[in-house]
Design an enzyme around this catalytic site. Sequence first.
Site, PDB file in Angstrom:
ATOM      1  N   CYS B  49       0.844  -1.193   0.000  1.00  0.00           N
ATOM      2  CA  CYS B  49       0.000   0.000   0.000  1.00  0.00           C
ATOM      3  C   CYS B  49       0.877   1.240   0.000  1.00  0.00           C
ATOM      4  O   CYS B  49       2.037   1.203   0.377  1.00  0.00           O
ATOM      5  CB  CYS B  49      -0.870   0.009   1.246  1.00  0.00           C
ATOM      6  SG  CYS B  49       0.115  -0.082   2.732  1.00  0.00           S
ATOM      7  N   ASP B 465       8.852 -46.627 -17.213  1.00  0.00           N
ATOM      8  CA  ASP B 465       7.538 -46.660 -16.594  1.00  0.00           C
ATOM      9  C   ASP B 465       6.529 -46.422 -17.719  1.00  0.00           C
ATOM     10  O   ASP B 465       6.750 -45.574 -18.568  1.00  0.00           O
ATOM     11  CB  ASP B 465       7.467 -45.544 -15.540  1.00  0.00           C
ATOM     12  CG  ASP B 465       6.149 -45.558 -14.815  1.00  0.00           C
ATOM     13  OD1 ASP B 465       5.771 -46.636 -14.326  1.00  0.00           O
ATOM     14  OD2 ASP B 465       5.491 -44.497 -14.751  1.00  0.00           O
ATOM     15  N   ASP B 664       8.230 -40.401 -14.387  1.00  0.00           N
ATOM     16  CA  ASP B 664       7.865 -38.991 -14.376  1.00  0.00           C
ATOM     17  C   ASP B 664       8.213 -38.320 -13.049  1.00  0.00           C
ATOM     18  O   ASP B 664       7.818 -37.195 -12.787  1.00  0.00           O
ATOM     19  CB  ASP B 664       6.411 -38.760 -14.782  1.00  0.00           C
ATOM     20  CG  ASP B 664       5.466 -39.637 -13.995  1.00  0.00           C
ATOM     21  OD1 ASP B 664       5.900 -40.168 -12.958  1.00  0.00           O
ATOM     22  OD2 ASP B 664       4.299 -39.782 -14.404  1.00  0.00           O
TER      23      ASP B 664
END
Lengths: 118, 779
Positions: B49, B465, B664
């Site tokens: 601010c 995988d 992954d």
Amino acid sequence: MLLINIVGIVLIALIVWWFWLYKPKEAELGENDLIITVENGTYSPARIKVPAGKAIDIKFMRKDPTPCSETLLIPELSISETLPLNKLKSITLPALQAGEYAFHCQMQMYRGQIMVGN
Amino acid sequence: MSSNTTSGDASCHSNDATTSPHYLHTHDHHHHDAKTANLQELIIEGAGCASCVGKIESALNAVPGVEKAEMNFAMRTVSVAGTAPADALVNAVEKAGYNAKIATAEHEDDALAEKEQADWAYYKRLMRDMTIALSVGVPLMIYGIVGGAMTVNTTGERLAWLAVGLLTFAVMVIAGKHFYIGAWQSFKNHSANMDTLIALGTGTAWLYSMVVVAAPQLVPEMARHVYFEATAMIIGLIDLGLALELKARGRTSEAIKRLIGLQAKTARVIRDDKELDVAIEQVLMDDIVRVRPGEKIPVDGEVIDGHTAIDESMLTGEPMPVEKAEGDAVAAGTINKTGSIRFKATRVGKDTALAQIINMVKRAQNSKPPIGRLADVISAYFVPVIMIIAITSALAWLNFGPDPALAFAIVSATTVLIIACPCALGLATPMSVMVGVGKAAEAGVLIRNGEALQTASKISAMILDKTGTITLGAPKVTDILIASEEDESTVLKLAASLESGSEHPLALAIVETARERGIESSKVANFSAIAGHGVQADVDGKTLLFGNEKLMRERNIDLGEFVEKAQNLAIEAKTPMYFAVNNRLSAIIAVADPIKDDSIAAIKRLQQNGIRVVMLTGDNRATAKAVAAKAGISEFFAEVLPEDKSKKVQELQMEGEVVGMTGDGINDAPALAIANVGFAIGTGTDVAIESADITLMRGSLHGLADAIAVSKATLRNIKQNLFGAFVYNAAGVPFAAGVLYPFFGVLLSPVVAGAAMAFSSLTVVTNANRLRLFKAQEH
Ligand SMILES: [Cu+2]
């Protein structure tokens, strides 16, 4: 002839003593930060003493334009830093166990030791 | 510092300057005028601010030594005039409740430019030194070759050679000073280096020659030979070698230069409804950044509005631009192609993926693979050993050599010293790693360290995988076989409505397909899940049933020929599901996790390289078998629980394989860690850079084959380098000492040794540069 041979052998003994056996005094990391200058193929001071178990900064100042001096390696800590020319570079060592840690340039032409003690 | 370049005396600073803590202030030429030296800029974080401005300014003004602190609220920066130290300023701001950091104008590419400038200055100095030394050395050498007398017998000869000796001394002082100073400095430090060898070698040759000139009576008549040309030539050649090496080295860091060049320097941020161009390091978290077509993405972020295509090839190696819209992640360094977007900064400064990649590549480039360790040990002891060999060789000539034994002793000692510089050995590994790691980064492959690089070249079995690695990891609707009068979009609409409440990946695939086709779903009533079978609900006044064959049979729904059609789908690695409306079969919807476009070709590449490819999946055997068959993999493990993946890695290791594991990165972490090399597939921006040994920036398995190819090429290159360096060093030394003499009557000339030494490291760097031409197989 005998004399020359003796001179030669003494010379060899001196080399062994000067480069391998003799341990120069180490510079201590005091209140004022220690600056290691990289110049003319050497680190000076080349042997520094730091306290164990505490992370600390050591500073390097490279004044040697040889490209080899540009890289600072501390293999055991997997630290690899590029030292800028004529500028201070701070390198943070993690808290270390007591012992001896070598640092050197890429070609290992410039060599130094960090002695970590209590 | 610019004084190096003009005076050439960089290496003879007096030592007192270095020990003084004020060294920096007195020598730092970057702060020319007092005005900039007294003005510091802070970047403030957390000042939300306008009222913060006063608080921060008064906190700073209270710090002793501050003359004036002025805040630019829009930029979130404060400039502080005065002599107060920077950390006091940061402290004061932090005490006031905000974060502050010192704004540094130091861009990485500025540092790089500075380095290049320093290299260029050094290069010019070396070339000048080389010219001076060779302009004395070459005429002398030619004189010797055409048969000029290099001996000292008459007074006239003495005077002439004295003049030459003094001229050579001038060469040593002007062109070779750095060797002597370096040698002396390192000697004082109880260490020895290349300078030591060169200084000793050239010094010996010169001193001996001067003794011959000054006091020939001390030297046997036959040995009254001068070697001034050797001194001058060696200094010139080694300077030339260093200069050329410097040039060649510059090229090895091209990859990192390219990465650093990707960083934008400025960003356009929107603060208080105003667009501001700010320096890149002033972009804060959560800032709104606007990027127009053709501009670089400055920081990592998430698109809040706009639509565009972004070229991410520089980061991922993936040539196709990627579509981005609201909610998508964008990465620093990529190029906005078509549209204008606004995004919220999510990672700035050192946290952006690009900054982390640069950091990681830099570190990896300077780490050494185990193959380099022997060379390290050798170089550590090399120089003193060579000095000892030189003395031994001289003694051997003196004791057993033919006349003039003294001359032979001097020549052999000089030659041994000169030829033996271990720099080529020291460079052999780092140079290749530098190029190899950089080359890999260009292909979107991040190699964590030298060890991973070396191990990757030895991989004999690769575990993949299935989900997310071979396949996209996101199931898609592949077939809709209609069994009733409803059309495809009605079926999809009903099915998607039914499944919209489900979290199941197969359900998501159907919802996603409907969304892609712009089909809106209807309200669902009486939803119930039938465990292990499917789901049931009322939509648009119809009773819907969605699930497997068992569910249909239980409800007595006639499946007819569709049972066979479903089986055919299953054989194709698709998962068929039955959809019934009001207890009549309406359609079969098949869902599959499709194999990535290039998985098959990439797997073939691996197999052609003799790597045993094994697939791992939690899926059932039938699906696994179908996917493996399609991907061209004969070996697979199905129904493997995530926690058992690492066991499979160990099993292969027990069989003696060097195992690479590709996953992954998240649920595969233990298996990745236990494998000899863990490959994480990151997709572009959100990379777990630190987690794997090797990270593939793009999803394609070609990255895997590329990584292995690069690592093999790098290792081959390192071996060539080590061999070359070994030939120069270890094998050169005996020749220099004179082992050939008894058989052929020849002794290596110190000048030849000088040339060999000068070009040894050049050869190594040049060979490493050949790696830059390496191309991973076309794909
Ligand atoms: Cu060298």
